[in-house]
Scaffold this active site. Structure first.
Site, PDB file in Angstrom:
ATOM      1  CB  ALA A   1       1.723  -2.472  -2.764  1.00 46.55           C
ATOM      2  CG  MET A   2      -2.771   2.370  -1.288  1.00 43.34           C
ATOM      3  SD  MET A   2      -1.728   3.865  -1.367  1.00 43.34           S
ATOM      4  CE  MET A   2      -2.234   4.671   0.154  1.00 43.34           C
TER       5      MET A   2
ATOM      6  CG  ASN B   1      -5.313   1.287   1.108  1.00 49.49           C
ATOM      7  OD1 ASN B   1      -5.284   2.413   0.663  1.00 49.49           O
ATOM      8  ND2 ASN B   1      -5.192   0.202   0.340  1.00 49.49           N
TER       9      ASN B   1
ATOM     10  CD  GLU C   1       3.144  -0.433  -0.057  1.00 47.87           C
ATOM     11  OE1 GLU C   1       2.582   0.513   0.506  1.00 47.87           O
ATOM     12  OE2 GLU C   1       3.848  -0.280  -1.083  1.00 47.87           O
TER      13      GLU C   1
ATOM     14  CG  HIS D   1       4.003   3.515   3.849  1.00 45.72           C
ATOM     15  ND1 HIS D   1       4.668   4.709   3.969  1.00 45.72           N
ATOM     16  CD2 HIS D   1       4.081   3.195   2.526  1.00 45.72           C
ATOM     17  CE1 HIS D   1       5.136   5.084   2.781  1.00 45.72           C
ATOM     18  NE2 HIS D   1       4.795   4.180   1.888  1.00 45.72           N
TER      19      HIS D   1
HETATM   20  N1  B3K Z   1       1.859   5.199  -1.349  1.00 48.68           N
HETATM   21  C1  B3K Z   1       1.670   4.366  -2.505  1.00 48.68           C
HETATM   22  C2  B3K Z   1       1.792   5.086  -3.785  1.00 48.68           C
HETATM   23  C3  B3K Z   1       0.563   5.775  -4.214  1.00 48.68           C
HETATM   24  C4  B3K Z   1       0.706   6.316  -5.602  1.00 48.68           C
HETATM   25  C5  B3K Z   1      -0.451   7.131  -5.982  1.00 48.68           C
HETATM   26  N2  B3K Z   1      -0.388   7.595  -7.321  1.00 48.68           N
HETATM   27  C6  B3K Z   1       2.585   3.200  -2.507  1.00 48.68           C
HETATM   28  C7  B3K Z   1       3.797   3.334  -1.684  1.00 48.68           C
HETATM   29  O1  B3K Z   1       4.651   4.148  -1.913  1.00 48.68           O
HETATM   30  O2  B3K Z   1       3.921   2.606  -0.744  1.00 48.68           O
HETATM   31 ZN    ZN Z   2       5.502   4.114  -0.041  1.00 49.37          ZN
END
Ligand code: B3K
Ligand code: ZN
Length: 879
Positions: A267-268, A270, A303, A306
């Protein structure tokens, strides 16, 4: 980006950006044959760096259609298009740059930047995907406000999303429409996101601690309508938890989650628009296992967390990745521990760490949690950055204690809100808030390798004094030798022969010392005496796994059995059982002899199976034998088939000896009522499925009937898959094939379940031999473009079906090399991940090691190797 000799990027070369971006205005025109991206950047020279530098913008696979500086189009001579960079030699101190690029999301198989997945448009910009969308200073220390307009056909893409809040929307000519989004928080480009599709919306609300009402929205394909509830609830739990435990409130008015099928990782995060791999967010009782539910809860939380640890306070450069990832993994593991059983969560985390991160730390790609260099940053989203990074934060937490740690995190968030910072800034905030000196502790960020902590002891009966001598050493890793001793918190306790904890008195005068102490090891050798002990105690070392180290101590089997049933530390109870099982399995290596299986191990397991007083979730964990991967990790010159045979032998011996107890355990743990996701219910399912698996491993006829019944009548996926897995790993070939066919037929329309179906076979030594794997690759549901499918067949085979992968004829290695080469052209990131099982070739017995090396060389010799695979293969083959 293809190149034969990728450049190495060094942390020591870091320079502040020459230009800053205040505002980004984007307009995406989305079409079936491509997308036009209009970008207007309000930029200025960075006052902190010298003037006169040319403007350099990153770009990757872009077609430049238009470029204008302060409204004047730039002609060919006024800039240089260097492929991965656009250079404009002369720009004023403040200016507006307009860029139009044409990109082809429909042909983007790398799944970085803007791409299409099952008919929808979506993005993945971390780490360096934004440069595949438009020319931009694509580095995390450039933070800007984004305004994004998305235009697309209204009937095919009724939902148009980006970060922040929607501010305008309307219809356009030709059946098209638009929505404009504005994100008030400055952010690095890696947090940009866009989604366009025909998606179903699920809404909920959350009222924050200050009384603000947040709209929560999930967007999924209409067929997944019934699979959103769990993630939505997990989101609300996470939001509440972050307020209560870290004082962090959500900051936008909307929080969105989108599920997509084709995604390189889980997942990401954003800003305001988290994008998830479908398998990490969609769940229903019928289609998701207990483990999947728990994973979803943890990833949704991760997520969401973050938003503060990563988005509001972000990384200065990618060497600081663990700043956000280590801290956020620590936060999500605290959350999961609070939602379920802390001991079980700790066992799961440590199992992953010891099996896979320790292996990484001992292999050719070993790097500190703050690396000093890399070729391709995508290769550094590793277990070291994430899991060891989390362990390092956990140690700070334990050294400071709950209250001071919270003071430290408050200070960190307050001091650095809206900034892009370093791991050192994090540690400094912890120091400043607590008054503790963490200068030696910082070595954890700089030195790679897993410290070895070797413990010896002696007991002076006449004085009643027990002495522990503890030596630490850190193995050499690529580019690092002669390491300095680290600051290691080492939690211990002592038990008397009745199993009672003893007070830890540090001198003859002390009487009622604490029952547990955290020794702070800072020197190569540390020794400590405990007084007032009438008999030699049994030491309980590294309680709750207080540091990510390997402990060596000459435990006797007697002591391990004793700790297994008496240690008040639940983690160490489990660990003692693991150590005992490892010892028993290792003693059978190369000389399998049923009579040689330690009878006391059998009795210990019998005791566990009958122990209904002990937390059943812990019992379920204790019954699991150490995995083959862990056994490999513990050996030098590993002979995998021999390890596999020895482990099988122990499992079969236990299953035969404990047959009646296993049947009883199965019956006792049958559920009467409705499906629940409580720890207790999960433990019951886990126990009955372990019992079933063991019994079918010895082809027990009664268990066959139980499995058939469970498979047919299960009201949840944990039980249905548990029965399927047990059948697949049994010798009942007919029933195995029947169950596999029935399962597929029932779930063929559900991609996540089909992935489970693939991986059950690919990870089984009975159903996943190479010819069968080849067949799975030909299956109509298999899709090379979908990373989940690749992982569920190729990844599961090479990573979990060790005996088949390490077949003595080397065919498994050749197969993997072939698949890596095939994938390297379409999705280098996934290709590079798949190389991983080959990278540790030096660890295996000579016969295997040579063939693994040959497979790596075969990959190395492929023409036009991606930078991702190049780095992993070349580092693996380096001396
Ligand atoms: N920050 C993203 C991971 C992105 C990976 C890019 N190759 C997911 C996470 O750690 O929450
Ligand atoms: Zn992460």
């Amino acid at each position: 980006m293809r190149t034969n000799q990728p450049q190495t990027i060094y942390l020591s070369d870091y320079k502040a950006p020459a230009f800053l971006v205040d505002q980004v205005d984007l307009c995406f025109e989305l079409f079936e044959d491509g997308a036009r991206v209009h970008s207007t950047l309000s930029m200025r020279q960075n006052p902190e760096s010298g003037s006169g530098a040319p403007l350099e913008l990153h770009g990757d696979s872009l077609k430049l259609e238009f470029l204008a500086l302060n409204g004047t189009p730039l002609l060919a001579g006024a800039y240089q298009d260097e492929g991965d960079k656009l250079v404009i030699p002369e720009v004023p101190a403040e200016f507006e740059l307009a860029v139009v690029t044409w990109i082809e999301p429909q042909n983007n198989t790398r799944l970085e930047g803007l791409y299409k997945s099952s008919g929808m448009f979506c993005t993945q910009c971390e780490a360096e995907g934004f440069r595949c969308i438009t020319y931009y200073p694509d580095r995390p220390d450039v933070m800007a406000r984004f305004r994004t307009r998305v235009e697309a056909d209204k009937s095919a893409y009724p939902v148009l999303l980006s970060n922040g809040n929607p501010v305008e929307q309307g219809d356009l000519d030709n059946g098209r429409h638009f929505v404009t989004w504005e994100d008030p928080f400055p952010k690095p480009a890696y947090l940009f996101a866009l989604v366009a599709g025909d998606l179903l919306e699920k809404r909920d609300t959350f009222s924050t601690c200050s009384g603000r009402n947040i709209e929560l929205r999930m967007y999924v394909e209409p067929r997944n309508s019934e699979k959103c509830e769990y993630a939505m609830d997990a989101l609300k739990r996470s939001m509440r938890w972050d307020e209560e435990v870290y004082g962090r409130e959500y900051d936008l008015d909307i929080f969105m989650i989108v599920a997509v099928d084709d995604f390189n990782m889980g997942a990401m995060e954003n800003k305001g628009l988290n994008i998830f791999n479908s398998s990490c967010v969609l769940a229903s009782q019928d289609t998701a296992t207990d483990a999947a539910f728990q994973r979803i809860e943890a990833i949704v939380a991760h997520e969401y967390f973050h938003n503060w640890s990563g988005n509001r306070v972000t990384c200065r450069d990618w060497f600081q990745l663990s700043l956000k990832e280590g801290f956020t993994v620590f936060r999500d593991s605290q959350f999961s521990a609070d939602m379920g059983s802390p001991t079980v969560k700790r066992i799961e985390d440590v199992t992953l760490l010891r099996t896979a991160q320790f292996a990484e730390d001992a292999g050719p790609m070993a790097h500190p949690i703050r690396p000093a260099s890399y070729m391709e940053i995508t290769n550094f989203y590793t277990l070291t950055i994430y899991e060891k990074g989390a362990e390092v934060v956990r140690m700070i937490h334990n050294l400071l204690g709950e209250e001071l740690f919270r003071k430290g995190s408050d200070l960190y968030f307050e001091r650095h809100d809206g900034q892009a910072v370093t791991t050192d800034d994090f540690v400094r905030a912890m120091e400043d808030a607590s008054g503790r000196d963490l200068s030696q502790f910082r070595l954890w960020y700089e030195q790679a390798g897993t410290p070895v902590v070797a413990v010896t002891d002696d007991y002076d009966e006449s004085r009643g004094v027990y002495r522990l001598t503890i030596r630490q050493s850190i193995p050499n890793t690529p580019g690092q030798t002669d390491k300095k001793p680290q600051h290691i918190p080492f939690a211990i306790g002592l038990l008397n022969s009745a199993g009672d904890p003893l007070p830890l008195n540090l001198n003859a005068e002390e009487r009622n010392g604490p029952l547990e102490r955290v020794l702070e090891l800072t020197e190569t050798e540390h020794s400590v005496e405990f007084h007032g002990l009438p008999e030699r105690p049994v030491p309980s070392l590294l309680r709750d796994f207080s540091a990510p180290v390997r402990v060596q101590y000459p435990w006797t089997r007697e002591q391990l059995l004793f700790l297994m049933s008496h240690d008040p530390d639940g983690f160490n109870r489990w660990d003692a059982g693991q150590r005992l099982a490892v010892d028993v399995i290792q003693s059978l290596l190369g000389a399998p002899d049923d009579a040689a299986v330690e009878p006391r191990l059998v009795e210990a397991y019998r005791h566990l199976l009958n122990d209904i007083e002990l937390d059943q979730a812990l019992v379920a964990k204790m019954l699991l034998l150490p995995s083959e991967a862990y056994l490999v990790e513990l050996s030098d010159q590993a002979d995998v088939p021999a390890i596999h045979d020895a482990r099988e032998q122990v499992m079969k011996h236990l299953a035969h000896a404990l047959r009646d107890e296993l049947v009883a355990c199965y019956q006792r743990n049958l559920d009467q009522g409705d499906y629940q996701l409580s720890s207790e219910a999960i433990a019951r399912r886990s126990l009955r499925n372990i019992a079933l698996a063991w019994l079918l491993h010895i082809d027990d006829e009664q268990a066959l009937a139980l499995a058939g019944e469970q498979f047919d009548n299960a009201d949840n996926m944990t039980d249905r898959l548990g029965a399927l897995r047990a059948l697949v790993n049994s010798g009942f070939e007919h029933e195995r094939n029947q169950a596999l066919a029935a399962f597929y037929q029932r779930f063929s329309e559900d991609p996540q379940v089909v992935e489970l179906w693939f991986s059950v076979q690919a990870s089984s030594d009975r159903a996943g031999q190479l010819p069968q794997i080849q067949q799975l690759l030909q299956h109509p549901a298999f899709d090379w473009k979908n990373p989940n499918k690749v992982r569920s067949v190729v990844g599961a085979f090479a990573g979990q079906n060790l005996a088949a992968f390490h077949s003595p004829d080397g065919s498994g290695y050749q197969f993997l090399a072939e698949q890596v080469c095939r994938l390297d052209d379409s999705n280098p990131q996934i290709a590079a991940r798949l190389v991983s099982p080959l990278t540790r070739w030096k660890k295996f017995a000579p016969h295997y090691c040579e063939q693994m090396k040959a497979a790596l060389e075969r990959i190395r010799d492929k023409s036009e190797l991606s930078r991702d695979v190049y780095e992993v293969v070349h580092k693996s083959l380096a001396d």
